[in-house]
Design a protein around this motif. Sequence first.
Motif, PDB file in Angstrom:
ATOM      1  N   PRO A 185      49.264  56.293  37.240  1.00 49.46           N
ATOM      2  CA  PRO A 185      47.864  56.082  37.651  1.00 49.46           C
ATOM      3  C   PRO A 185      47.556  56.826  38.946  1.00 49.46           C
ATOM      4  O   PRO A 185      48.367  56.843  39.872  1.00 49.46           O
ATOM      5  CB  PRO A 185      47.786  54.561  37.846  1.00 49.46           C
ATOM      6  N   VAL A 186      46.385  57.463  38.981  1.00 53.79           N
ATOM      7  CA  VAL A 186      45.982  58.218  40.162  1.00 53.79           C
ATOM      8  C   VAL A 186      44.572  57.813  40.564  1.00 53.79           C
ATOM      9  O   VAL A 186      43.823  57.219  39.783  1.00 53.79           O
ATOM     10  CB  VAL A 186      46.022  59.739  39.908  1.00 53.79           C
ATOM     11  N   VAL A 187      44.222  58.144  41.800  1.00 53.71           N
ATOM     12  CA  VAL A 187      42.877  57.883  42.293  1.00 53.71           C
ATOM     13  C   VAL A 187      41.931  58.875  41.613  1.00 53.71           C
ATOM     14  O   VAL A 187      42.251  60.050  41.468  1.00 53.71           O
ATOM     15  CB  VAL A 187      42.835  58.063  43.826  1.00 53.71           C
ATOM     16  N   PRO A 188      40.748  58.435  41.180  1.00 48.05           N
ATOM     17  CA  PRO A 188      39.807  59.368  40.556  1.00 48.05           C
ATOM     18  C   PRO A 188      39.397  60.483  41.509  1.00 48.05           C
ATOM     19  O   PRO A 188      39.595  60.407  42.721  1.00 48.05           O
ATOM     20  CB  PRO A 188      38.608  58.467  40.196  1.00 48.05           C
ATOM     21  N   LEU A 189      38.814  61.519  40.925  1.00 52.62           N
ATOM     22  CA  LEU A 189      38.380  62.668  41.714  1.00 52.62           C
ATOM     23  C   LEU A 189      37.427  62.253  42.830  1.00 52.62           C
ATOM     24  O   LEU A 189      37.450  62.802  43.925  1.00 52.62           O
ATOM     25  CB  LEU A 189      37.702  63.693  40.801  1.00 52.62           C
ATOM     26  N   VAL A 190      36.583  61.253  42.561  1.00 49.52           N
ATOM     27  CA  VAL A 190      35.683  60.689  43.572  1.00 49.52           C
ATOM     28  C   VAL A 190      36.040  59.222  43.741  1.00 49.52           C
ATOM     29  O   VAL A 190      36.099  58.482  42.758  1.00 49.52           O
ATOM     30  CB  VAL A 190      34.206  60.841  43.168  1.00 49.52           C
ATOM     31  N   SER A 191      36.275  58.803  44.960  1.00 51.32           N
ATOM     32  CA  SER A 191      36.645  57.414  45.251  1.00 51.32           C
ATOM     33  C   SER A 191      35.803  56.894  46.404  1.00 51.32           C
ATOM     34  O   SER A 191      35.085  57.647  47.062  1.00 51.32           O
ATOM     35  CB  SER A 191      38.138  57.316  45.596  1.00 51.32           C
ATOM     36  N   ALA A 308      36.063  52.562  42.409  1.00 53.04           N
ATOM     37  CA  ALA A 308      35.617  53.937  42.182  1.00 53.04           C
ATOM     38  C   ALA A 308      34.275  53.975  41.458  1.00 53.04           C
ATOM     39  O   ALA A 308      33.858  52.999  40.829  1.00 53.04           O
ATOM     40  CB  ALA A 308      36.669  54.687  41.368  1.00 53.04           C
ATOM     41  N   PRO A 309      33.570  55.095  41.542  1.00 51.63           N
ATOM     42  CA  PRO A 309      32.315  55.258  40.803  1.00 51.63           C
ATOM     43  C   PRO A 309      32.517  55.039  39.307  1.00 51.63           C
ATOM     44  O   PRO A 309      33.617  55.246  38.767  1.00 51.63           O
ATOM     45  CB  PRO A 309      31.906  56.701  41.110  1.00 51.63           C
ATOM     46  N   THR A 310      31.456  54.653  38.631  1.00 56.47           N
ATOM     47  CA  THR A 310      31.552  54.365  37.204  1.00 56.47           C
ATOM     48  C   THR A 310      31.630  55.630  36.361  1.00 56.47           C
ATOM     49  O   THR A 310      32.178  55.612  35.258  1.00 56.47           O
ATOM     50  CB  THR A 310      30.346  53.531  36.759  1.00 56.47           C
ATOM     51  N   SER A 311      31.081  56.732  36.860  1.00 52.09           N
ATOM     52  CA  SER A 311      31.159  57.994  36.124  1.00 52.09           C
ATOM     53  C   SER A 311      31.065  59.157  37.104  1.00 52.09           C
ATOM     54  O   SER A 311      30.473  59.031  38.178  1.00 52.09           O
ATOM     55  CB  SER A 311      30.042  58.104  35.078  1.00 52.09           C
ATOM     56  N   VAL A 312      31.657  60.278  36.730  1.00 55.97           N
ATOM     57  CA  VAL A 312      31.660  61.484  37.546  1.00 55.97           C
ATOM     58  C   VAL A 312      31.304  62.666  36.649  1.00 55.97           C
ATOM     59  O   VAL A 312      31.910  62.850  35.586  1.00 55.97           O
ATOM     60  CB  VAL A 312      33.029  61.718  38.213  1.00 55.97           C
ATOM     61  N   GLN A 313      30.330  63.445  37.085  1.00 58.36           N
ATOM     62  CA  GLN A 313      29.930  64.653  36.371  1.00 58.36           C
ATOM     63  C   GLN A 313      30.192  65.864  37.261  1.00 58.36           C
ATOM     64  O   GLN A 313      29.752  65.903  38.408  1.00 58.36           O
ATOM     65  CB  GLN A 313      28.448  64.595  35.996  1.00 58.36           C
ATOM     66  N   VAL A 314      30.894  66.846  36.717  1.00 59.91           N
ATOM     67  CA  VAL A 314      31.242  68.047  37.460  1.00 59.91           C
ATOM     68  C   VAL A 314      30.454  69.227  36.896  1.00 59.91           C
ATOM     69  O   VAL A 314      30.408  69.425  35.679  1.00 59.91           O
ATOM     70  CB  VAL A 314      32.750  68.340  37.382  1.00 59.91           C
TER      71      VAL A 314
END
Length: 420
Positions: A185-191, A308-314
């Motif tokens: 398990p890792v921290v999401p790209l945005v935390s 963490a945020p619920t969703s991340v869009q790149v």
Amino acid sequence: MAAVAVGAAGSDLVTVWTYPLLAVGLAGACGALWLVRRGLRAGRRAPRYEVVAAVLLAGVLVGQAAATTAYTDRERLGRLDDYPAYGAEHERRREALAEADGWPAYRTDSGREQITGNEPMLLGGQGAAYYSSHTPAVLTTTLAALGGGWTSGGRNLQSLDNPVTDAVFGVGARWRDDRVVRTGPVVPLVSVRPEGKAPRLGISAYRNQERLLGARVYDLPADGVCAVGREVFLWAPQFRGTARLGADGVVVKLTGDMPRRRAAMTSLGVQRVAGTRPVLEGERLWHRVGCLDRRRLTTAVAALRAAAPTSVQVTDSGIRAELRPGTRGTVVLAAPRIAGWTCEGRPAETYGGLVAVRVDGSQASVSCVFRPPGLRAGIGGGLVAAGGLAVWLWVLGRRRSSAPAPEAPVRDRQELTPTA
């Protein structure tokens, strides 16, 4: 030339052959000049002097060039990076990394065993092992503060194979031991980090990793002995040699030679027998041992994932994160805060060298965009220059079109009168 020779005496590139080769070269040059002078005195009847002088000069130049090339080739093996040629094995590695890719849910790293200075561009993934003569200083210093290594004086960064930094930067898969391994398990790209001051990185790479993670996961024993069950890490940025855990541990090679080379923090394995110490053989033996508790790391990562945020869009130029209702604190993007990042229309803040923006609970989302510094000014300057050039060409054309046409030359009247 004598002054240059004396000034170079302290260089580490000077060898026992340097000055003898210099003397031979000077002797050859002087001999060639003497032959040319003899040829000039003898006149055209003795062209052999010039021929011999040319051969002598050419021999001196070729000989010194050959000696320099031989020395350079020998020193290159010890001073520069040594990468294998690309082959079928590396193609298999590229395909395995592509299959494991999970961006942007997690990063994939091409691994510590490099085959080029820009390996992610060749093999794929989102690792940090890049080479550039314009490597941002904040990227180099941040990775170095976390225990990262480099070559080429900091321009060629190396992958940092470490569970804590993998968690902080969201590296969920990496190449290791001839295969792709899942890092856990890792921290999401945005935390999201709690409210408070942003951490400032200090001297210890272990504590710096903990500052970015937000939890203590290392024990730093004064005697260098870890408790049984802990993973033993060695941080010795200037060390050049080999290290292993105990007498029978796996040998790890470190190539520190500051400032040109910096050895990365490396794992020596899990402590199995009480009292076992790392064994170092080489130069510049200063080092620090860290003992990683994997259970504490798992707990810290779980806490950050929960907030963490619920969703991340790149996108091609930025990122957008949907926040949980009432989120307060600092939103952190796991990317170096180099010049050009803006969040919510303002210059991005920094969180231990990473891109960050503070939220007070009223925002439903945050957006951060990267634009190369000076892009707008450069485009504006280019448009102004193009406009100025167009105006100048238009004025020049108008002047040419309004200028009176030159009169035809009047021929002499006598020339126009027909002869009888």
